[in-house]
Motif scaffolding. Structure first.
Motif, PDB file in Angstrom:
ATOM      1  N   GLY A 177     -10.241   6.610   9.224  1.00 22.58           N
ATOM      2  CA  GLY A 177      -9.960   6.296  10.606  1.00 22.58           C
ATOM      3  C   GLY A 177      -9.109   5.039  10.731  1.00 22.58           C
ATOM      4  N   SER A 178      -8.663   4.765  11.968  1.00 21.69           N
ATOM      5  CA  SER A 178      -7.759   3.642  12.181  1.00 21.69           C
ATOM      6  C   SER A 178      -8.299   2.606  13.157  1.00 21.69           C
ATOM      7  CB  SER A 178      -6.409   4.160  12.715  1.00 21.69           C
ATOM      8  OG  SER A 178      -6.593   4.836  13.949  1.00 21.69           O
ATOM      9  N   THR A 179      -9.572   2.727  13.540  1.00 23.97           N
ATOM     10  CA  THR A 179     -10.120   1.784  14.521  1.00 23.97           C
ATOM     11  C   THR A 179     -10.577   0.475  13.898  1.00 23.97           C
ATOM     12  OG1 THR A 179     -12.303   2.826  14.318  1.00 23.97           O
ATOM     13  CG2 THR A 179     -10.843   3.633  16.078  1.00 23.97           C
ATOM     14  N   SER A 180     -10.879   0.500  12.599  1.00 20.98           N
ATOM     15  CA  SER A 180     -11.330  -0.704  11.898  1.00 20.98           C
ATOM     16  C   SER A 180     -10.308  -1.102  10.839  1.00 20.98           C
ATOM     17  CB  SER A 180     -12.692  -0.461  11.234  1.00 20.98           C
ATOM     18  OG  SER A 180     -13.017  -1.518  10.350  1.00 20.98           O
ATOM     19  N   ALA A 181     -10.175  -2.412  10.643  1.00 17.62           N
ATOM     20  CA  ALA A 181      -9.222  -2.902   9.640  1.00 17.62           C
ATOM     21  C   ALA A 181      -9.796  -2.835   8.223  1.00 17.62           C
ATOM     22  CB  ALA A 181      -8.831  -4.345   9.968  1.00 17.62           C
ATOM     23  N   LYS A 182     -11.093  -2.601   8.095  1.00 22.31           N
ATOM     24  CA  LYS A 182     -11.760  -2.746   6.802  1.00 22.31           C
ATOM     25  C   LYS A 182     -11.145  -1.889   5.703  1.00 22.31           C
ATOM     26  CE  LYS A 182     -16.272  -2.945   4.587  1.00 22.31           C
ATOM     27  NZ  LYS A 182     -17.745  -2.950   4.800  1.00 22.31           N
ATOM     28  N   SER A 183     -10.971  -0.592   5.956  1.00 19.60           N
ATOM     29  CA  SER A 183     -10.468   0.284   4.890  1.00 19.60           C
ATOM     30  C   SER A 183      -9.060  -0.105   4.471  1.00 19.60           C
ATOM     31  CB  SER A 183     -10.496   1.747   5.344  1.00 19.60           C
ATOM     32  OG  SER A 183      -9.488   2.012   6.306  1.00 19.60           O
ATOM     33  N   PHE A 184      -8.259  -0.579   5.428  1.00 15.97           N
ATOM     34  CA  PHE A 184      -6.895  -0.993   5.109  1.00 15.97           C
ATOM     35  C   PHE A 184      -6.900  -2.244   4.225  1.00 15.97           C
ATOM     36  CE2 PHE A 184      -6.682   1.261   9.151  1.00 15.97           C
ATOM     37  CZ  PHE A 184      -5.658   2.161   8.929  1.00 15.97           C
ATOM     38  N   ILE A 185      -7.780  -3.193   4.550  1.00 21.76           N
ATOM     39  CA  ILE A 185      -7.849  -4.437   3.771  1.00 21.76           C
ATOM     40  C   ILE A 185      -8.408  -4.171   2.381  1.00 21.76           C
ATOM     41  CG2 ILE A 185      -8.911  -6.724   3.651  1.00 21.76           C
ATOM     42  CD1 ILE A 185      -8.900  -6.729   6.733  1.00 21.76           C
ATOM     43  N   VAL A 186      -9.438  -3.351   2.296  1.00 21.40           N
ATOM     44  CA  VAL A 186     -10.020  -3.022   0.983  1.00 21.40           C
ATOM     45  C   VAL A 186      -8.987  -2.316   0.110  1.00 21.40           C
ATOM     46  CG1 VAL A 186     -11.766  -1.654  -0.208  1.00 21.40           C
ATOM     47  CG2 VAL A 186     -12.400  -2.962   1.823  1.00 21.40           C
ATOM     48  N   THR A 187      -8.206  -1.420   0.701  1.00 22.58           N
ATOM     49  CA  THR A 187      -7.161  -0.736  -0.068  1.00 22.58           C
ATOM     50  C   THR A 187      -6.109  -1.727  -0.552  1.00 22.58           C
ATOM     51  OG1 THR A 187      -7.496   1.277   1.234  1.00 22.58           O
ATOM     52  CG2 THR A 187      -5.464   1.125  -0.035  1.00 22.58           C
ATOM     53  N   ASN A 188      -5.741  -2.673   0.315  1.00 24.40           N
ATOM     54  CA  ASN A 188      -4.814  -3.730  -0.123  1.00 24.40           C
ATOM     55  C   ASN A 188      -5.361  -4.458  -1.339  1.00 24.40           C
ATOM     56  OD1 ASN A 188      -3.167  -3.109   2.034  1.00 24.40           O
ATOM     57  ND2 ASN A 188      -3.287  -5.121   2.995  1.00 24.40           N
ATOM     58  N   TYR A 189      -6.653  -4.794  -1.272  1.00 29.48           N
ATOM     59  CA  TYR A 189      -7.294  -5.509  -2.388  1.00 29.48           C
ATOM     60  C   TYR A 189      -7.263  -4.659  -3.667  1.00 29.48           C
ATOM     61  CZ  TYR A 189     -11.199  -6.084  -5.525  1.00 29.48           C
ATOM     62  OH  TYR A 189     -11.967  -6.136  -6.651  1.00 29.48           O
ATOM     63  N   LEU A 190      -7.574  -3.375  -3.547  1.00 27.98           N
ATOM     64  CA  LEU A 190      -7.593  -2.514  -4.738  1.00 27.98           C
ATOM     65  C   LEU A 190      -6.199  -2.430  -5.368  1.00 27.98           C
ATOM     66  CD1 LEU A 190      -9.915   0.371  -3.454  1.00 27.98           C
ATOM     67  CD2 LEU A 190     -10.481  -1.402  -5.142  1.00 27.98           C
ATOM     68  N   LEU A 191      -5.184  -2.294  -4.539  1.00 21.85           N
ATOM     69  CA  LEU A 191      -3.815  -2.262  -5.058  1.00 21.85           C
ATOM     70  C   LEU A 191      -3.456  -3.598  -5.720  1.00 21.85           C
ATOM     71  CD1 LEU A 191      -2.042  -0.423  -2.103  1.00 21.85           C
ATOM     72  CD2 LEU A 191      -2.365   0.466  -4.422  1.00 21.85           C
ATOM     73  N   HIS A 192      -3.898  -4.682  -5.103  1.00 23.83           N
ATOM     74  CA  HIS A 192      -3.640  -6.003  -5.689  1.00 23.83           C
ATOM     75  C   HIS A 192      -4.338  -6.140  -7.036  1.00 23.83           C
ATOM     76  CE1 HIS A 192      -2.899 -10.267  -6.031  1.00 23.83           C
ATOM     77  NE2 HIS A 192      -4.189 -10.533  -6.051  1.00 23.83           N
ATOM     78  N   SER A 193      -5.549  -5.638  -7.159  1.00 21.58           N
ATOM     79  CA  SER A 193      -6.283  -5.716  -8.434  1.00 21.58           C
ATOM     80  C   SER A 193      -5.545  -4.964  -9.534  1.00 21.58           C
ATOM     81  CB  SER A 193      -7.702  -5.151  -8.261  1.00 21.58           C
ATOM     82  OG  SER A 193      -8.448  -5.949  -7.368  1.00 21.58           O
ATOM     83  N   ILE A 194      -4.989  -3.803  -9.183  1.00 19.85           N
ATOM     84  CA  ILE A 194      -4.185  -3.064 -10.162  1.00 19.85           C
ATOM     85  C   ILE A 194      -2.963  -3.886 -10.551  1.00 19.85           C
ATOM     86  CG2 ILE A 194      -2.792  -0.987 -10.536  1.00 19.85           C
ATOM     87  CD1 ILE A 194      -4.682   0.464  -8.583  1.00 19.85           C
ATOM     88  N   ASN A 195      -2.352  -4.523  -9.568  1.00 16.87           N
ATOM     89  CA  ASN A 195      -1.180  -5.358  -9.854  1.00 16.87           C
ATOM     90  C   ASN A 195      -1.529  -6.521 -10.773  1.00 16.87           C
ATOM     91  OD1 ASN A 195       0.556  -3.799  -8.313  1.00 16.87           O
ATOM     92  ND2 ASN A 195       0.293  -5.029  -6.471  1.00 16.87           N
ATOM     93  N   VAL A 196      -2.715  -7.087 -10.600  1.00 17.39           N
ATOM     94  CA  VAL A 196      -3.158  -8.175 -11.478  1.00 17.39           C
ATOM     95  C   VAL A 196      -3.189  -7.697 -12.926  1.00 17.39           C
ATOM     96  CG1 VAL A 196      -5.126  -9.633 -12.082  1.00 17.39           C
ATOM     97  CG2 VAL A 196      -4.445  -9.393  -9.688  1.00 17.39           C
ATOM     98  N   LEU A 197      -3.706  -6.491 -13.138  1.00 17.09           N
ATOM     99  CA  LEU A 197      -3.749  -5.930 -14.498  1.00 17.09           C
ATOM    100  C   LEU A 197      -2.333  -5.670 -15.028  1.00 17.09           C
ATOM    101  CD1 LEU A 197      -6.728  -3.409 -14.140  1.00 17.09           C
ATOM    102  CD2 LEU A 197      -6.754  -5.695 -15.160  1.00 17.09           C
ATOM    103  N   LEU A 198      -1.468  -5.150 -14.174  1.00 23.46           N
ATOM    104  CA  LEU A 198      -0.094  -4.878 -14.603  1.00 23.46           C
ATOM    105  C   LEU A 198       0.644  -6.164 -14.945  1.00 23.46           C
ATOM    106  CD1 LEU A 198       0.955  -2.132 -12.009  1.00 23.46           C
ATOM    107  CD2 LEU A 198       0.373  -1.799 -14.418  1.00 23.46           C
ATOM    108  N   VAL A 199       0.441  -7.199 -14.134  1.00 28.17           N
ATOM    109  CA  VAL A 199       1.071  -8.491 -14.402  1.00 28.17           C
ATOM    110  C   VAL A 199       0.568  -9.056 -15.722  1.00 28.17           C
ATOM    111  CG1 VAL A 199       1.042 -10.915 -13.660  1.00 28.17           C
ATOM    112  CG2 VAL A 199       1.645  -9.128 -12.037  1.00 28.17           C
ATOM    113  N   GLY A 200      -0.740  -8.940 -15.940  1.00 32.25           N
ATOM    114  CA  GLY A 200      -1.304  -9.409 -17.201  1.00 32.25           C
ATOM    115  C   GLY A 200      -0.712  -8.672 -18.389  1.00 32.25           C
ATOM    116  N   TYR A 201      -0.556  -7.359 -18.248  1.00 32.14           N
ATOM    117  CA  TYR A 201      -0.012  -6.575 -19.356  1.00 32.14           C
ATOM    118  C   TYR A 201       1.454  -6.907 -19.603  1.00 32.14           C
ATOM    119  CZ  TYR A 201       0.950  -2.619 -22.413  1.00 32.14           C
ATOM    120  OH  TYR A 201       1.313  -1.839 -23.487  1.00 32.14           O
TER     121      TYR A 201
END
Length: 631
Positions: free
Chosen positions: A108-132
């Protein structure tokens, strides 16, 4: 990319003088389980740093454009193809919009939570890619990889890209950008053309997520330099498909940000304003702005204090005095890097990577109202962090004892970043906390007072604070639209001071409001003052302009026609309203009932009053009118 190309020369890794790891803390002697434990701890630290933002709200800064008022996201079904033919907030990034639509489809689009959590998950993947990537470029040095990934992952300058819903484009384009760099390094190491093809595919995906990715071809040339590839014709030829993509997306971005539609191929969604402006500042001023931004990004990497969600242009004050200093700093640093082109790969690569990836956002061309932004460093900081890490390894080689000290300080700096990041995350809790912070940092910025005042009035019901902040925005010379006057009219209207409300709505209309709601609100003010005849033209005008509350305008127009003795016209308007809207306020049925009754249609009037009583059993007007009809 011929299949018969000769094998590439053996790749030469950075020379020992450029900090090739050898001993002690900066060595590769840790066991596999220790390294993997370090990766797990890294991800846990990143989670703890950002988890405080998972329950934040949408903020009144692009989130309404990207999510709340964007039908592609709020109603994704049937609009997936349209995302590829439209731009949002003057940015063509269909893959980013697709990712937001996918979020909304699932949660759904009424809450920002899922959008922010998805941003965080993508950022976590990026952290691993940057490390590699750091792992590969540092000759598989695990400490370098972990430290670069740690600082990259939890630096306070990352908060804007992760916690702000609208910056999904940062973490998404970063994902494909880092993956492209890694695959290209593998291409250089293994000499397989398929790797080059996949690099190009990932590059296109990155550009479809954010146009800032267009610098990747130059970064690939920088990676060629890192691995001692000579700048031969075949090296340049293989980059041609990449530069063609850069040219295409560059043309699209320039056209759209100048207010175009790219030859009718890409239409706008939601609010749009021209972003590019070459006339506001002189060439000399723009050079100073670019130098200042370059310097401050370097400064904030090492000392991330007093960060702001917004950094306005200033004509006076302490920041303005640093504009020339920043330009001198930038020129000196770039000359210094050029001198070390052959002497130190580490130094040149770090500065060059940062410069290449930050160049497009250094405000040579004025884009928007900010001179710089934390989010613009999402890719560029990698170059500086890698350079610092390899510099620490070099110190470790020369003096193991001193090396232990500098590495300890480096990881303690990670702790400092962690604390600062958690504090920075809290700033983005809602529009109120966000713009209160901007006011603290820049007390003369009228935009911040306006937006804070609007939020206080609309969302928090703090009318006195809203009035004070909107008046402050006007006092500071607010320009650009009629927002503060509209906010003041609304606030005084809610307070019951209708004459004062009418005064501010008059001023907003005089200043050329583009909002139908302003005309509607002035009509309501006239109606409240029992001047329905004056209200009618305003309600009619509001229906011809952008207006999120057209149902209310139609309802009030119908009521005004009744008040002026024109029940027939009222009936036409109210029939249109009830027919077109799936959910209609009881007042529309009440007014239509009155119109029916005045026209002698008692059966229809009774039906309308019954609908009203189903929602409000004690509605006195409906009960009284039914009594008059003998019902």
């Amino acid at each position: 990319m011929s299949k018969n190309r000769k094998p590439a020369k053996t790749i030469t890794q950075p020379k020992p003088s450029d900090a090739k790891p050898e001993t002690n803390l900066a060595t590769n002697t840790s066991t596999s389980w220790q390294f993997y434990l370090g990766i797990v701890l890294l991800l846990v630290i990143v989670l703890i740093a950002f988890v405080g933002g998972f329950n934040h709200q949408f903020v009144d800064w692009d989130d309404h454009v990207y999510i709340e008022n964007n039908y592609l996201v709020t109603q994704p079904s049937g609009h997936w193809l349209e995302a590829w033919k439209s731009h949002v907030a003057l940015n063509y990034h269909p893959l980013t919009i697709w990712s937001l639509m996918l979020n909304a489809s699932i949660w759904g689009s009424t809450s920002a939570k899922s959008f922010i959590v998805t941003n965080y998950l993508l950022h976590s993947i990026n952290v691993l890619l940057v490390g590699y990537l750091a792992f590969l470029l540092s000759n598989k040095n695990k400490i370098v990889a972990l430290w670069v990934a740690l600082i990259y992952g939890i630096h306070p300058m990352r908060v804007e890209s992760v916690t702000w819903v609208s910056e999904r484009k940062d973490v998404l384009y970063g994902l494909f950008f880092w993956a492209a760099c890694i695959v290209y390094v593998q291409y250089l190491q293994k000499n397989k053309n398929a790797k080059l093809v996949w690099t190009w595919v990932l590059f296109v995906l990155s550009c479809l997520s954010k146009a800032q990715a267009v610098v990747l071809p130059v970064v690939l040339l920088l990676l060629d330099y890192w691995y001692d590839r000579k700048l031969e014709p075949k090296v340049l030829i293989e980059k041609i498909p990449f530069f063609m993509v850069s040219l295409l997306f560059g043309l699209i971005a320039t056209n759209i940000q100048a207010g175009g539609d790219f030859h009718g191929m890409i239409h706008a969604i939601g609010e749009q304003k021209t972003a590019l402006d070459l006339k506001v500042f002189t060439f000399s001023e723009r050079l100073q702005f670019a130098g200042y931004g370059f310097m401050m990004y370097c400064y904030h990497l090492l000392l991330p204090l007093q960060l702001s969600p917004f950094y306005p242009y200033e004509s006076t004050g302490s920041h303005a005095q640093l504009y020339t200093v920043g330009l001198v700093f930038t020129i000196v640093l770039l000359i210094f890097a050029g001198v070390f082109y052959k002497k130190s790969k580490t130094f040149f690569f770090g500065i060059a990577f940062f410069t290449i990836t930050v160049a497009l956002v250094l405000q040579f061309i004025s884009v928007g109202a900010a001179i710089m932004a934390d989010r613009y460093t999402y890719i560029p900081y990698f170059g500086l962090l890698l350079g610092i890490a390899l510099g620490l390894v070099y110190i470790q080689q020369k003096s193991p004892q001193l090396g232990q000290i500098v590495w300890t300080v480096a990881f303690l700096f990670g702790g400092f970043c962690f604390v600062q990041t958690k504090a920075q995350v809290a700033i983005w809790e809602n529009t109120g906390t966000l713009f209160s912070t901007i006011i603290q940092r820049y007390p003369d910025d009228y935009r911040a007072y306006y937006t804070l005042g609007k939020y206080q009035g609309e969302k928090e019901g703090k009318l006195e604070e809203s009035i004070a902040n909107n008046l402050k925005a006007i006092e500071l010379g607010y320009k650009g639209d009629t927002g503060p006057w509209e906010n003041l009219g609304t606030a005084y209207g809610i307070k019951g001071d209708t004459p004062k409300a009418l005064q501010y709505f008059d001023e907003a209309i005089k200043r050329g409001t583009k909002s139908g709601e302003t005309y509607m609100n002035r009509g309501i003010a006239y109606f409240t003052l029992q001047q329905a005849q004056k209200a009618i033209p305003d309600f009619e005008k509001s229906l011809t302009m952008p207006n999120r509350k057209k149902a209310q305008a139609l309802s009030m127009l119908g009521a005004s026609y009744i008040s002026t003795g024109n029940p027939k016209k009222a009936l036409e308007v109210l029939n249109e309203l009830i027919k077109s809207e799936t959910q209609v306020d009881y007042s529309a049925y009440l007014n239509r009932g009155v119109a029916h009754q005045q026209l002698g249609y008692n059966t229809e009037a009774e039906a309308d009053y019954r609908v009203v009583l189903a929602q409000q059993p004690n509605n006195s007007v409906a009960l009284q009118n039914l009594k008059i009809m003998g019902k």
